[in-house]
Write a protein that holds these residues in place. Structure first.
Motif, PDB file in Angstrom:
ATOM      1  N   ALA A   1       0.834  -0.886   0.312  1.00  0.00           N
ATOM      2  CA  ALA A   1       0.378  -0.100   0.128  1.00  0.00           C
ATOM      3  C   ALA A   1       0.803   0.915  -0.100  1.00  0.00           C
ATOM      4  O   ALA A   1       0.785   2.046  -1.162  1.00  0.00           O
ATOM      5  CB  ALA A   1      -1.001  -0.567   1.332  1.00  0.00           C
ATOM      6  N   THR A   2       1.938   1.221   0.707  1.00  0.00           N
ATOM      7  CA  THR A   2       2.958   2.341   0.726  1.00  0.00           C
ATOM      8  C   THR A   2       3.249   2.422  -0.337  1.00  0.00           C
ATOM      9  O   THR A   2       3.387   3.590  -1.051  1.00  0.00           O
ATOM     10  CB  THR A   2       3.886   2.742   2.196  1.00  0.00           C
ATOM     11  OG1 THR A   2       3.091   1.689   2.734  1.00  0.00           O
ATOM     12  CG2 THR A   2       4.792   2.902   1.822  1.00  0.00           C
TER      13      THR A   2
ATOM     14  N   TRP B   1       2.129   1.708  -2.967  1.00  0.00           N
ATOM     15  CA  TRP B   1       1.134   2.552  -4.265  1.00  0.00           C
ATOM     16  C   TRP B   1       0.838   3.808  -3.755  1.00  0.00           C
ATOM     17  O   TRP B   1       0.770   4.456  -5.305  1.00  0.00           O
ATOM     18  CB  TRP B   1      -0.103   1.845  -4.546  1.00  0.00           C
ATOM     19  CG  TRP B   1      -1.086   2.309  -4.765  1.00  0.00           C
ATOM     20  CD1 TRP B   1      -2.280   2.637  -4.304  1.00  0.00           C
ATOM     21  CD2 TRP B   1      -1.086   1.984  -6.438  1.00  0.00           C
ATOM     22  NE1 TRP B   1      -2.858   2.373  -5.630  1.00  0.00           N
ATOM     23  CE2 TRP B   1      -2.373   2.548  -6.496  1.00  0.00           C
ATOM     24  CE3 TRP B   1      -0.478   1.347  -7.443  1.00  0.00           C
ATOM     25  CZ2 TRP B   1      -2.920   2.599  -7.781  1.00  0.00           C
ATOM     26  CZ3 TRP B   1      -0.330   1.696  -8.762  1.00  0.00           C
ATOM     27  CH2 TRP B   1      -1.572   2.669  -9.112  1.00  0.00           C
ATOM     28  N   ALA B   2       1.282   4.330  -3.385  1.00  0.00           N
ATOM     29  CA  ALA B   2       1.334   5.158  -2.085  1.00  0.00           C
ATOM     30  C   ALA B   2       1.958   6.364  -2.997  1.00  0.00           C
ATOM     31  O   ALA B   2       2.281   7.830  -3.605  1.00  0.00           O
ATOM     32  CB  ALA B   2       0.829   5.877  -0.884  1.00  0.00           C
ATOM     33  N   VAL B   3       3.401   6.008  -2.727  1.00  0.00           N
ATOM     34  CA  VAL B   3       4.716   6.498  -3.584  1.00  0.00           C
ATOM     35  C   VAL B   3       4.570   6.827  -4.998  1.00  0.00           C
ATOM     36  O   VAL B   3       4.204   8.201  -5.571  1.00  0.00           O
ATOM     37  CB  VAL B   3       5.921   6.338  -3.108  1.00  0.00           C
ATOM     38  CG1 VAL B   3       6.865   6.689  -3.775  1.00  0.00           C
ATOM     39  CG2 VAL B   3       5.888   5.601  -1.607  1.00  0.00           C
TER      40      VAL B   3
ATOM     41  N   ARG C   1       2.070   6.584  -6.415  1.00  0.00           N
ATOM     42  CA  ARG C   1       0.511   7.416  -6.544  1.00  0.00           C
ATOM     43  C   ARG C   1       1.188   9.014  -6.918  1.00  0.00           C
ATOM     44  O   ARG C   1       1.259  10.092  -7.544  1.00  0.00           O
ATOM     45  CB  ARG C   1      -0.174   7.373  -5.864  1.00  0.00           C
ATOM     46  CG  ARG C   1      -1.476   6.038  -6.534  1.00  0.00           C
ATOM     47  CD  ARG C   1      -1.760   6.154  -7.953  1.00  0.00           C
ATOM     48  NE  ARG C   1      -3.354   5.746  -7.399  1.00  0.00           N
ATOM     49  CZ  ARG C   1      -4.409   6.778  -8.335  1.00  0.00           C
ATOM     50  NH1 ARG C   1      -3.944   6.595  -9.018  1.00  0.00           N
ATOM     51  NH2 ARG C   1      -5.708   6.443  -7.977  1.00  0.00           N
ATOM     52  N   ALA C   2       1.878   9.231  -5.761  1.00  0.00           N
ATOM     53  CA  ALA C   2       1.828  10.395  -5.373  1.00  0.00           C
ATOM     54  C   ALA C   2       3.222  10.937  -6.321  1.00  0.00           C
ATOM     55  O   ALA C   2       2.972  12.399  -6.462  1.00  0.00           O
ATOM     56  CB  ALA C   2       2.768  10.853  -3.680  1.00  0.00           C
TER      57      ALA C   2
ATOM     58  N   LEU D   1       8.147  12.661   0.589  1.00  0.00           N
ATOM     59  CA  LEU D   1       7.468  11.108   0.386  1.00  0.00           C
ATOM     60  C   LEU D   1       8.722  10.742   2.035  1.00  0.00           C
ATOM     61  O   LEU D   1       8.696   9.703   2.828  1.00  0.00           O
ATOM     62  CB  LEU D   1       8.111  10.345  -0.340  1.00  0.00           C
ATOM     63  CG  LEU D   1       6.850  11.484  -1.743  1.00  0.00           C
ATOM     64  CD1 LEU D   1       7.165  10.791  -2.673  1.00  0.00           C
ATOM     65  CD2 LEU D   1       5.618  11.008  -1.047  1.00  0.00           C
TER      66      LEU D   1
ATOM     67  N   ARG E   1       0.827  18.864  -4.956  1.00  0.00           N
ATOM     68  CA  ARG E   1       1.315  17.193  -6.925  1.00  0.00           C
ATOM     69  C   ARG E   1       0.889  16.213  -6.325  1.00  0.00           C
ATOM     70  O   ARG E   1       0.092  15.329  -6.932  1.00  0.00           O
ATOM     71  CB  ARG E   1       2.405  17.794  -6.492  1.00  0.00           C
ATOM     72  CG  ARG E   1       2.660  19.432  -7.586  1.00  0.00           C
ATOM     73  CD  ARG E   1       2.015  19.335  -8.677  1.00  0.00           C
ATOM     74  NE  ARG E   1       3.242  19.335  -9.382  1.00  0.00           N
ATOM     75  CZ  ARG E   1       3.213  19.706 -10.605  1.00  0.00           C
ATOM     76  NH1 ARG E   1       2.281  19.068 -11.277  1.00  0.00           N
ATOM     77  NH2 ARG E   1       4.112  19.364 -11.637  1.00  0.00           N
ATOM     78  N   ALA E   2       1.130  15.545  -4.788  1.00  0.00           N
ATOM     79  CA  ALA E   2       1.390  13.985  -4.818  1.00  0.00           C
ATOM     80  C   ALA E   2       0.128  13.727  -4.469  1.00  0.00           C
ATOM     81  O   ALA E   2      -0.317  12.736  -4.549  1.00  0.00           O
ATOM     82  CB  ALA E   2       2.125  14.119  -3.085  1.00  0.00           C
TER      83      ALA E   2
ATOM     84  N   CYS F   1      -3.980  12.516  -7.821  1.00  0.00           N
ATOM     85  CA  CYS F   1      -4.153  11.697  -8.385  1.00  0.00           C
ATOM     86  C   CYS F   1      -5.246  11.793  -7.291  1.00  0.00           C
ATOM     87  O   CYS F   1      -6.635  11.140  -8.051  1.00  0.00           O
ATOM     88  CB  CYS F   1      -3.648   9.884  -7.837  1.00  0.00           C
ATOM     89  SG  CYS F   1      -2.381   9.699  -8.982  1.00  0.00           S
TER      90      CYS F   1
ATOM     91  N   LEU G   1      -2.650   7.833   1.299  1.00  0.00           N
ATOM     92  CA  LEU G   1      -1.210   9.089   1.482  1.00  0.00           C
ATOM     93  C   LEU G   1      -1.347   9.811   2.029  1.00  0.00           C
ATOM     94  O   LEU G   1      -0.089  10.281   2.330  1.00  0.00           O
ATOM     95  CB  LEU G   1      -2.096   9.359  -0.593  1.00  0.00           C
ATOM     96  CG  LEU G   1      -0.919  10.482  -0.725  1.00  0.00           C
ATOM     97  CD1 LEU G   1       1.027   9.776  -1.454  1.00  0.00           C
ATOM     98  CD2 LEU G   1      -1.546  10.446  -2.342  1.00  0.00           C
TER      99      LEU G   1
ATOM    100  N   LEU H   1       1.553   8.935   4.725  1.00  0.00           N
ATOM    101  CA  LEU H   1       2.576   8.945   4.933  1.00  0.00           C
ATOM    102  C   LEU H   1       3.134  10.478   3.988  1.00  0.00           C
ATOM    103  O   LEU H   1       3.855  10.942   4.676  1.00  0.00           O
ATOM    104  CB  LEU H   1       2.939   8.225   2.954  1.00  0.00           C
ATOM    105  CG  LEU H   1       4.288   8.441   2.424  1.00  0.00           C
ATOM    106  CD1 LEU H   1       5.490   7.466   3.360  1.00  0.00           C
ATOM    107  CD2 LEU H   1       3.903   7.723   0.893  1.00  0.00           C
TER     108      LEU H   1
END
Lengths: 195, 195
Positions: free
Chosen positions: A152-153, A155-157, A159-160, A189, B159-160, B163, B185, B188
């Motif tokens: 999940a993390t 994926w977050a990175v 997407r970010a 991040l 920006r992050a 999405c 996200l 994070l």
DNA sequence: CAGCTGACAGATATTGAAATCTGTCAGCTG
DNA sequence: CAGCTGACAGATTTCAATATCTGTCAGCTG
């Protein structure tokens, strides 16, 4: 006259890339590809069942070239995870930006192609996020990162950082502040990931 | 018969929204707007110099409605910055998702409009990142956040989370994991911001 | 007989003529 | 005379006829 080379999927793919480069995604036809190869278009259909399948194969090739360059970084277990993560993200951004800058029309062509190939793009993204997941998991194992769910993390990175690899944002990659913006985001991040 | 209401910019904008809702962005014409108002199209040009100006005014209105809901959160100096940031981001995402879900065609219409209005969109984004900057700066002042350059950091956060507010990603907002992805996200990013 | 060709039907794209729209403005109207 | 109308020129869009393309396949060829 030399014996005619056999008509392989590989030769067709190369010819298709050339036709796409010349005509663009909207006007490139199977007949054009066949003409470029000096064969009947029926022969092309012997190797690719439909035009869509041909376009998908070309798209996959293009996407895979990006994945390969990155997989080396993701797999390099000797380096510390944070620098690997930074390097991976920077390499991804640099590769995309170079492709977009060197030949904008070709990049636009491939972006259109990618847009119509949900399946191939989804696989490519799954591949990339898989690589990211391995980096994050390695960081967690090494005690450098904190992440309850590395997938999940990761994926977050991913997407970010979409602004720096999604072709939709390509026009912004050549603006003066892009590098600074990218650095600021990666710092934020990485800071969030640290144990 | 009651005296005809005067033809104001406001009435024209409302009629234009209605025409856009009915016909979509490609087929909505100034003549349609005039017909809906029962006036000659020449009268519309008395209030808006060009069709583009009319579309821009409609777009601006739509964008401003989003900004206003958020400015309250950004300005609420009594609450702690982290919860304000989380609230602000969640409200932005929720507002966008609701608009996209309730009336996808209208949302698509406004997305097209926004796409052609570089100027109006740039202003809107500047407004939003300005609000974010104030939240981040308040957090730094309160000792809750660490950020060398609050404006750059706010921009990175914006920006992050692209999405989750860029209309290009709207199709993904209704997928099952969207909320979890958003939460991961934001966690994070908040983690990265903490002092 | 494996691989290619070329004619074919239906689908898609192109083209150019006709219709509509944008933006202007002289003049009407209350 | 402030605000609106409606005719107009040039730009854009629509529409239908025409041309091209996609995908198939019976038959040719080496």
């Amino acid at each position: 006259m030399a014996a005619t080379e056999p008509l392989t999927a590989e030769r067709i793919l190369r010819a298709t890339e050339e036709v796409l480069r010349r005509h663009g995604p909207a006007k490139a036809t199977v007949v054009d590809v066949a003409r470029a190869l000096g064969v009947s278009h029926g022969s092309v259909y012997r190797h690719f069942r439909t035009k869509a399948a041909l376009r998908e194969a070309v798209t996959k090739r293009w996407l895979d070239r990006t994945s390969e360059a990155l997989s080396g970084i993701a797999a390099d277990a000797d380096r510390d995870p944070e620098s690997r993560l930074r390097d991976w993200l920077a390499t991804l951004f640099a590769a995309k930006r170079r492709k977009a800058g060197d030949d904008p029309e070709l990049f636009a062509t491939y972006s259109v192609l990618a847009g119509e190939q949900g399946e191939a793009v989804a696989e490519h993204i799954a591949d990339l996020t898989g690589q990211l997941t391995r980096i994050v998991a390695a960081g967690v194992d090494a005690g450098a990162f904190r992440a309850a769910d590395p997938e999940a993390t990761a994926w977050a990175v991913f997407r970010a950082t979409a602004c720096f690899h999604d072709p939709a944002y390509a026009p912004e990659w050549k603006t003066p502040g892009a590098d600074a913006d990218f650095a600021a985001l990666v710092d934020l991040l990485v800071q969030g990931l640290r144990a």
